[in-house]
Design an enzyme around this catalytic site. Structure first.
Site, short mmCIF file in Angstrom:
data_model
loop_
_atom_site.label_atom_id
_atom_site.label_comp_id
_atom_site.label_asym_id
_atom_site.label_seq_id
_atom_site.Cartn_x
_atom_site.Cartn_y
_atom_site.Cartn_z
N LYS A 112 7.16 -35.55 43.50
CA LYS A 112 6.70 -35.45 42.48
C LYS A 112 7.55 -34.01 42.42
O LYS A 112 6.91 -33.04 41.53
CB LYS A 112 5.63 -35.08 44.15
CG LYS A 112 4.88 -36.33 43.89
CD LYS A 112 3.59 -36.00 45.53
CE LYS A 112 2.82 -37.27 45.01
NZ LYS A 112 1.47 -37.67 45.62
N LYS A 192 5.30 -51.16 39.03
CA LYS A 192 4.04 -51.09 39.96
C LYS A 192 2.29 -50.56 38.59
O LYS A 192 2.56 -49.15 38.31
CB LYS A 192 4.19 -50.78 40.15
CG LYS A 192 3.40 -49.18 41.32
CD LYS A 192 3.64 -49.02 42.96
CE LYS A 192 2.93 -48.09 42.86
NZ LYS A 192 2.54 -47.28 43.85
N LYS A 195 -2.28 -45.22 39.69
CA LYS A 195 -3.33 -44.94 38.67
C LYS A 195 -2.10 -43.27 38.39
O LYS A 195 -2.61 -42.87 37.08
CB LYS A 195 -4.44 -44.20 39.51
CG LYS A 195 -4.54 -43.57 40.80
CD LYS A 195 -5.72 -43.90 41.70
CE LYS A 195 -5.65 -44.28 42.87
NZ LYS A 195 -4.87 -43.67 44.37
P1 ADP Z 1 -1.73 -45.25 42.78
O1 ADP Z 1 -0.18 -45.47 42.61
O2 ADP Z 1 -1.88 -46.17 42.46
O3 ADP Z 1 -1.43 -44.13 42.95
P2 ADP Z 1 -1.74 -45.91 45.84
O4 ADP Z 1 -0.70 -45.38 46.34
O5 ADP Z 1 -2.45 -44.37 46.66
O6 ADP Z 1 -2.02 -46.78 44.46
O7 ADP Z 1 -1.92 -47.32 46.73
C1 ADP Z 1 -2.56 -46.81 47.90
C2 ADP Z 1 -2.37 -48.78 48.31
O8 ADP Z 1 -2.93 -49.30 47.69
C3 ADP Z 1 -0.69 -48.85 48.49
O9 ADP Z 1 -0.47 -48.47 50.49
C4 ADP Z 1 -0.98 -50.68 48.29
O10 ADP Z 1 -1.55 -50.68 49.52
C5 ADP Z 1 -2.20 -50.31 47.17
N1 ADP Z 1 -1.32 -50.78 46.13
C6 ADP Z 1 -1.45 -49.90 45.55
N2 ADP Z 1 -0.55 -50.10 43.91
C7 ADP Z 1 -0.94 -51.38 44.11
C8 ADP Z 1 -0.15 -52.35 43.13
N3 ADP Z 1 0.25 -52.44 42.44
N4 ADP Z 1 0.27 -53.61 43.90
C9 ADP Z 1 -0.70 -53.98 44.71
N5 ADP Z 1 -1.42 -52.88 45.64
C10 ADP Z 1 -0.85 -51.61 45.54
#
Ligand code: ADP
Ligand code: TRP
Length: 326
Positions: A112, A192, A195
């Site tokens: 970050k 992956k 958001k």
């Molecule tokens: P983002 O990367 O979209 O900001 P987060 O890191 O806040 O998402 O994710 C919160 C939770 O959602 C993670 O701890 C995980 O369990 C689940 N998660 C996030 N992205 C994925 C994904 N691509 N596939 C499966 N589970 C996910």
């Protein structure tokens, strides 16, 4: 006594189907046996640039998405981190026992700060001590998170050991409960779904918006240039989504007709879109109905914060007493 778990998601954008499959759906199943504290971590979300006018909306959206996924007030507490003041207070205490070098090692901090050199603030560095406070206030048996959170959880466990060494045995090291669902990839088919990478399918899209997004932006097997070329479903991201949303027989049919080029990527996507929309229909209908009933959602957050506050205050008071601050 019922076991306890805690998890949190940042209100940094609408939750997506990866969050739903990997986090919320899993939490709903776990709450059958384990009481859950599910925290919308707004104080974590302010460590990066954000739009103040959007924050309240994002928090409410996250609460609605939690509820629409099937979490219910009787089996968990859904609350906003900043509504429970003990989180930041305990984080300050943890700052006093956490070596700066350990915080500087965190890959999320490095990522970050690398991405945003103009805003490397102190809270970005101390993010993990707040996360440790989120967790340890509720003395959970399990912390369900994705693998990217392993380092933060290890740091939490280190904080437990340091605290106990200094002030007497009090906290126990929580277990990480990894989601059993593999990370799903985003529309780019490479990273992956996330958001923050903006390669996601938001849960709250309409069926038509979902169709448009997938048809336009979802990358398939990049080696398949013409419709008459045979495709390789094993490396096609759209096929990996079929494995989640389509029946075994549909998967089989799509697999065969892709490998013998009797179906093009657009038709294959259309089959997926139908199945994905069917699967998410109920959750999306609930999102719409909670959107029309925001007072109820605010009540849920209020009751969640009350439940959380009770436990968190007790822990904080006990911690302060052990430290000679009371
Ligand atoms: P983002 O990367 O979209 O900001 P987060 O890191 O806040 O998402 O994710 C919160 C939770 O959602 C993670 O701890 C995980 O369990 C689940 N998660 C996030 N992205 C994925 C994904 N691509 N596939 C499966 N589970 C996910
Ligand atoms: N750091 C987590 C993430 O980015 C969010 C989070 C904050 C969290 N506090 C938590 C997750 C406590 C689990 C438990 O995904």
């Amino acid at each position: 006594m019922k076991k306890v778990m805690l998890s949190g998601i940042q209100p940094t954008g609408s939750l997506h189907i990866g969050n739903y499959l990997g986090a919320m759906k899993n939490w709903v199943a776990m709450t059958e046996e384990i009481f859950g504290y599910f925290c919308i971590v707004d104080y974590h979300a302010i460590t990066i640039n954000y739009e103040p006018k959007e924050m309240q909306k994002r928090i409410l959206e996250a609460a609605i998405e939690y509820l629409a996924s099937g979490l219910t007030d009787d089996k968990c507490a859904i609350f906003v981190q900043s509504h429970v003041r003990a989180h930041t207070e305990l984080a300050w205490i943890f700052n006093s026992i956490t070596p700066v070098a350990e915080l500087e090692r965190m890959t999320q901090y490095k990522d970050k700060s690398h991405k945003n050199e103009s805003n490397i603030n102190a809270a970005l560095l101390t993010y993990p001590t707040l996360m440790a406070a989120d967790i340890l206030l509720y003395k959970p048996d399990f912390v369900p998170v994705g693998e990217d959170q392993t380092q933060h959880l290890e740091l939490t466990r280190m904080i437990v050991r340091k605290f106990n060494n200094k002030f007497g045995e009090y906290f126990t090291e929580p277990e990480i409960a990894y989601s059993k669902v593999p990370k799903i990839l985003g529309l780019d088919g490479v990273n992956k779904m996330s958001k923050s990478l903006n390669n996601h399918i938001p849960l709250r899209l309409s069926e038509a918006e979902t169709e448009k997004l997938i048809l336009k932006n979802a990358v398939t097997d990049t080696n398949r240039i013409r419709k008459t070329d045979a495709g390789n479903p094993n490396i096609c991201n759209v096929f990996s989504w079929h494995k989640i949303f389509s029946s075994e027989s549909t998967q089989q049919e799509c697999f065969e007709s892709c490998t013998n080029a009797s179906i093009g990527c657009v038709d294959c996507k259309k089959i997926l879109i139908k199945n994905l929309n069917d699967d998410l229909r109920e959750v999306r209908e609930k999102i719409i109905s909670y959107e029309a009933n925001k007072d109820y959602v605010y009540d849920i957050l209020k009751s969640g914060a009350e439940k959380a506050n009770k436990v968190a205050e007790k822990t904080l008071n006990e911690v302060k007493e052990l430290m000679g601050i009371f």
